[in-house]
Design a protein around this motif. Structure first.
Motif, PDB file in Angstrom:
ATOM      1  N   THR A  41       3.127  -7.341  -0.318  1.00 27.82           N
ATOM      2  CA  THR A  41       3.562  -7.580   1.054  1.00 27.82           C
ATOM      3  C   THR A  41       2.756  -6.753   2.049  1.00 27.82           C
ATOM      4  OG1 THR A  41       5.795  -7.970   0.204  1.00 27.82           O
ATOM      5  CG2 THR A  41       5.555  -7.648   2.586  1.00 27.82           C
ATOM      6  N   ASP A  42       2.264  -7.432   3.079  1.00 29.31           N
ATOM      7  CA  ASP A  42       1.494  -6.771   4.130  1.00 29.31           C
ATOM      8  C   ASP A  42       2.255  -6.753   5.453  1.00 29.31           C
ATOM      9  OD1 ASP A  42      -1.145  -5.711   5.204  1.00 29.31           O
ATOM     10  OD2 ASP A  42      -0.916  -7.499   6.457  1.00 29.31           O
ATOM     11  N   ALA A  43       3.051  -7.791   5.702  1.00 28.68           N
ATOM     12  CA  ALA A  43       3.740  -7.886   6.987  1.00 28.68           C
ATOM     13  C   ALA A  43       5.044  -8.654   6.843  1.00 28.68           C
ATOM     14  CB  ALA A  43       2.845  -8.576   8.023  1.00 28.68           C
ATOM     15  N   VAL A  44       5.967  -8.351   7.743  1.00 33.07           N
ATOM     16  CA  VAL A  44       7.232  -9.072   7.850  1.00 33.07           C
ATOM     17  C   VAL A  44       7.299  -9.650   9.259  1.00 33.07           C
ATOM     18  CG1 VAL A  44       9.741  -8.949   7.692  1.00 33.07           C
ATOM     19  CG2 VAL A  44       8.327  -7.437   6.271  1.00 33.07           C
ATOM     20  N   GLU A  45       7.387 -10.984   9.352  1.00 25.79           N
ATOM     21  CA  GLU A  45       7.430 -11.644  10.659  1.00 25.79           C
ATOM     22  C   GLU A  45       8.739 -12.413  10.797  1.00 25.79           C
ATOM     23  OE1 GLU A  45       3.992 -14.111  10.775  1.00 25.79           O
ATOM     24  OE2 GLU A  45       2.566 -12.420  10.762  1.00 25.79           O
ATOM     25  N   ARG A  46       9.077 -12.784  12.017  1.00 23.39           N
ATOM     26  CA  ARG A  46      10.259 -13.615  12.268  1.00 23.39           C
ATOM     27  C   ARG A  46       9.803 -14.995  12.735  1.00 23.39           C
ATOM     28  NH1 ARG A  46      15.384 -10.961  12.575  1.00 23.39           N
ATOM     29  NH2 ARG A  46      15.205  -8.678  12.669  1.00 23.39           N
ATOM     30  N   ASP A  47      10.488 -16.034  12.241  1.00 23.83           N
ATOM     31  CA  ASP A  47      10.168 -17.374  12.717  1.00 23.83           C
ATOM     32  C   ASP A  47      11.035 -17.684  13.938  1.00 23.83           C
ATOM     33  OD1 ASP A  47      12.715 -18.040  11.811  1.00 23.83           O
ATOM     34  OD2 ASP A  47      12.015 -19.253  10.121  1.00 23.83           O
ATOM     35  N   ASN A  48      10.982 -18.916  14.404  1.00 29.99           N
ATOM     36  CA  ASN A  48      11.712 -19.285  15.621  1.00 29.99           C
ATOM     37  C   ASN A  48      13.231 -19.217  15.459  1.00 29.99           C
ATOM     38  OD1 ASN A  48       9.309 -19.753  16.982  1.00 29.99           O
ATOM     39  ND2 ASN A  48       9.237 -21.932  16.400  1.00 29.99           N
ATOM     40  N   ASP A  86       0.807  -1.211   0.000  1.00 28.15           N
ATOM     41  CA  ASP A  86       0.000   0.000   0.000  1.00 28.15           C
ATOM     42  C   ASP A  86       0.845   1.268   0.000  1.00 28.15           C
ATOM     43  OD1 ASP A  86       1.034  -0.166   2.531  1.00 28.15           O
ATOM     44  OD2 ASP A  86      -0.888  -0.352   3.560  1.00 28.15           O
ATOM     45  N   GLY A  87       2.157   1.126  -0.221  1.00 25.79           N
ATOM     46  CA  GLY A  87       3.035   2.280  -0.236  1.00 25.79           C
ATOM     47  C   GLY A  87       3.542   2.683   1.134  1.00 25.79           C
ATOM     48  N   LEU A  88       3.050   2.045   2.170  1.00 29.96           N
ATOM     49  CA  LEU A  88       3.511   2.286   3.539  1.00 29.96           C
ATOM     50  C   LEU A  88       4.406   1.128   3.977  1.00 29.96           C
ATOM     51  CD1 LEU A  88       0.086   3.350   5.120  1.00 29.96           C
ATOM     52  CD2 LEU A  88       1.905   4.857   4.273  1.00 29.96           C
ATOM     53  N   PRO A  89       5.231   1.334   4.995  1.00 30.95           N
ATOM     54  CA  PRO A  89       6.030   0.210   5.482  1.00 30.95           C
ATOM     55  C   PRO A  89       5.140  -0.954   5.891  1.00 30.95           C
ATOM     56  CG  PRO A  89       6.823   2.264   6.414  1.00 30.95           C
ATOM     57  CD  PRO A  89       5.531   2.593   5.728  1.00 30.95           C
ATOM     58  N   ALA A  90       5.527  -2.152   5.526  1.00 27.57           N
ATOM     59  CA  ALA A  90       4.776  -3.331   5.957  1.00 27.57           C
ATOM     60  C   ALA A  90       4.868  -3.445   7.476  1.00 27.57           C
ATOM     61  CB  ALA A  90       5.360  -4.581   5.299  1.00 27.57           C
ATOM     62  N   VAL A 130       9.726 -14.001   7.465  1.00 30.03           N
ATOM     63  CA  VAL A 130       8.603 -14.579   6.725  1.00 30.03           C
ATOM     64  C   VAL A 130       7.769 -13.416   6.194  1.00 30.03           C
ATOM     65  CG1 VAL A 130       6.526 -15.995   6.835  1.00 30.03           C
ATOM     66  CG2 VAL A 130       8.570 -16.646   8.166  1.00 30.03           C
ATOM     67  N   LEU A 131       7.616 -13.356   4.883  1.00 29.21           N
ATOM     68  CA  LEU A 131       6.817 -12.306   4.267  1.00 29.21           C
ATOM     69  C   LEU A 131       5.384 -12.792   4.127  1.00 29.21           C
ATOM     70  CD1 LEU A 131       9.263 -11.072   1.478  1.00 29.21           C
ATOM     71  CD2 LEU A 131       8.995 -10.236   3.819  1.00 29.21           C
ATOM     72  N   VAL A 132       4.454 -11.924   4.500  1.00 28.46           N
ATOM     73  CA  VAL A 132       3.028 -12.254   4.462  1.00 28.46           C
ATOM     74  C   VAL A 132       2.338 -11.293   3.505  1.00 28.46           C
ATOM     75  CG1 VAL A 132       0.937 -12.569   5.820  1.00 28.46           C
ATOM     76  CG2 VAL A 132       3.195 -12.974   6.871  1.00 28.46           C
ATOM     77  N   ALA A 133       1.529 -11.835   2.601  1.00 25.59           N
ATOM     78  CA  ALA A 133       0.850 -11.015   1.599  1.00 25.59           C
ATOM     79  C   ALA A 133      -0.491 -10.518   2.118  1.00 25.59           C
ATOM     80  CB  ALA A 133       0.646 -11.813   0.320  1.00 25.59           C
ATOM     81  N   GLU A 134      -1.037  -9.550   1.415  1.00 25.35           N
ATOM     82  CA  GLU A 134      -2.355  -9.014   1.762  1.00 25.35           C
ATOM     83  C   GLU A 134      -3.433 -10.090   1.695  1.00 25.35           C
ATOM     84  OE1 GLU A 134      -1.648  -4.432   0.139  1.00 25.35           O
ATOM     85  OE2 GLU A 134      -2.830  -5.845  -1.040  1.00 25.35           O
ATOM     86  N   ASP A 135      -3.228 -11.081   0.808  1.00 25.20           N
ATOM     87  CA  ASP A 135      -4.230 -12.141   0.675  1.00 25.20           C
ATOM     88  C   ASP A 135      -3.995 -13.292   1.648  1.00 25.20           C
ATOM     89  OD1 ASP A 135      -2.030 -13.450  -0.383  1.00 25.20           O
ATOM     90  OD2 ASP A 135      -2.787 -13.503  -2.443  1.00 25.20           O
ATOM     91  N   GLY A 136      -3.036 -13.119   2.555  1.00 25.14           N
ATOM     92  CA  GLY A 136      -2.790 -14.127   3.577  1.00 25.14           C
ATOM     93  C   GLY A 136      -1.712 -15.133   3.251  1.00 25.14           C
ATOM     94  N   ARG A 137      -1.197 -15.130   2.034  1.00 26.57           N
ATOM     95  CA  ARG A 137      -0.137 -16.070   1.691  1.00 26.57           C
ATOM     96  C   ARG A 137       1.119 -15.795   2.516  1.00 26.57           C
ATOM     97  NH1 ARG A 137       0.992 -15.691  -4.461  1.00 26.57           N
ATOM     98  NH2 ARG A 137       0.061 -13.615  -4.203  1.00 26.57           N
ATOM     99  N   ARG A 138       1.798 -16.859   2.895  1.00 34.55           N
ATOM    100  CA  ARG A 138       3.036 -16.750   3.665  1.00 34.55           C
ATOM    101  C   ARG A 138       4.130 -17.473   2.890  1.00 34.55           C
ATOM    102  NH1 ARG A 138       1.889 -15.646   9.069  1.00 34.55           N
ATOM    103  NH2 ARG A 138       3.844 -16.627   9.747  1.00 34.55           N
TER     104      ARG A 138
END
Length: 452
Positions: free
Chosen positions: A280-287, A167-171, A292-300
């Motif tokens: 890309t909607d979010a950036v997460e860390r695994d264990n 969306d043009g903003l930081p994930a 892990v990049l997460v898309a707006e549609d929920g794909r990981r």
């Protein structure tokens, strides 16, 4: 310029290719320029990607007015048919040009604001008779105010890379993961940088020349002993079509056409996997601390150890906010120029050369030029910037016939409405079309060729 300000210099922001060309054309016209450069030397931004070759030859990278200034000094033009690196461009042309301009170029001077003397953007009274006031912060932290007859902003867009959010903003989580995210094409000849990516899984986000370059670099690394196991996941917001990889053999700049083919080879040979339609909607860390990049549609996506985000650059308009600029609401480019460079409609070969008329604003005698003039559009060539400032200098000198005359023919891309290729480190994922002055790799395992 008006009679009350003629004794003042024309202030040029940025000692890069377009800024120094502007100073050269102004000097040729008998107008005194003053170039303010935030960095310690000419072409600070170009030096930041000095490890990458351009896909324009020297013949397209030297401004005619600048060459006239350099010629009497004994300067020897590099072989016109060869492709320089960013470092070559800076060391062999841009710094010598700045040196010739002498005290017309000041280093360590960061522009923090531009306005009309005694007038904020609201005040109409006698506005156009007032000089521009330019606020700067010097390298030692001191502040200074400089008056100018006109302002040419050639500060570029290098300092403001776009975030990876669709969306043009930081994930979400992007800032927290900044230690694993780079917004630049990596210099894999640097041992520290090479170790960061060697044998690692890296996500490359972007669809333009910078992304192509990064993919080819990583594929080249994967073929070496120390880089075994290196693999890229190439993330595109759109799908892959026939135009994704650029103009190929139809491009009149051969190195630019070859660039997209190098990226295609990286995918075809299994050094990169392409993931399409991923915003890309979010950036997460695994264990394990991997991303892990997460898309707006929920794909990981599968976890990666590094991310190279090449989702474009955008203009910094904060220090010109007191000026009356007419900017397109989408591209952040001058309204007269925006329809000509809309990447949904144009590539380099379908953007005709333009000058002062398309770059003017309600605020007279202020211009955004070079990469900054294109806002968020990726279709810029260095030749275009040189033509822009030639026209502007002619206008400021009162030679309106020369200002309106077109003195440039641009090469065809072989792509019309296709994915972007450009000549400086710049990628715009969500648009089509492009070419610019950015670094670019042509063949895996061989020196990169770029364009500008």
């Amino acid at each position: 310029m008006n009679a009350s300000t003629e004794a003042l210099p024309v202030l040029v922001i940025g000692a890069g290719p377009t800024g120094l060309a502007a100073a050269s054309h102004l000097t040729e016209r008998g107008i005194t320029p003053l170039v303010l450069e935030a960095g310690p030397s000419a072409a600070t931004a170009v030096r930041a990607w000095g490890h990458v070759r351009l896909f324009s030859t020297w013949s397209e990278l030297v401004d005619p007015a600048a060459e006239k200034l350099l010629a009497p000094t004994g300067w020897t033009a590099p072989e016109r048919s060869t492709y320089p690196s960013g470092a070559d461009w800076a060391d062999l042309y841009l710094q010598p040009l700045a040196d010739i301009l002498g005290d017309k170029v000041r280093y360590g001077a960061t522009v923090t604001g531009v306005s009309r003397q005694g007038r904020d953007r609201i005040v109409d009274a006698d506005r156009e008779r007032q000089p521009f006031t330019v606020r700067i912060t010097n390298a030692d932290g001191t502040e200074e105010r400089i008056l100018a007859a006109a302002v040419i902003d050639a500060s570029g867009t290098w300092s403001t890379p776009s975030p990876i959010g669709g969306d043009g903003l930081p994930a979400l989580g992007e800032h927290a993961a900044i230690d694993r995210i780079s917004y630049r094409v990596p210099d894999l000849k640097d041992p520290t940088v090479r170790a960061r990516y060697a044998g690692k899984r890296t996500a490359v986000i972007g669809s333009g020349a910078s992304a192509f370059t990064a993919l080819a670099y990583l594929a080249d690394l994967a073929k070496t002993d120390d880089g075994a196991g290196t693999h890229a996941t190439w993330i595109l917001r759109r799908g892959i079509s026939g135009s994704t990889f650029g103009g190929g053999s139809a491009d009149q700049l051969p190195a630019r056409g070859a660039l997209g083919l190098a990226a295609k080879t990286a995918v075809d040979d299994g050094y990169a996997d392409a993931v399409t339609g991923f915003r890309t909607d979010a950036v997460e860390r695994d264990n394990d601390g991997h991303l892990v990049l997460v898309a707006e549609d929920g794909r990981r996506l599968a976890a990666v150890e590094e991310v190279i985000a090449l989702t474009g650059l955008r203009p910094d308009l904060s220090f010109v906010s007191e000026l009356r600029l007419a900017l397109d609401e989408r591209l952040q480019a001058p309204v007269g120029l925006a329809p000509l460079i809309d990447p949904n409609q144009h590539s380099c070969g379908t953007v005709y050369p333009h000058g002062e008329g398309e770059l003017s604003h309600p605020e007279q005698d202020v211009y955004l030029v070079g990469m900054k003039s294109y806002g968020r559009a990726p279709t810029f060539l260095a030749m275009t910037g040189y033509e822009q400032v030639r026209s502007i200098a002619a206008h400021l000198a009162g030679d309106h016939e020369a200002a309106e005359r077109v003195e440039l023919t641009l090469p065809e891309t072989g792509v019309c409405g296709g994915a972007g290729l450009f000549d400086q480190p710049r990628t715009t994922e969500d648009t089509s079309g492009g070419c610019c002055a950015a670094p670019a790799t042509v063949t895996i395992g061989a020196p990169a060729s770029g364009s500008c």
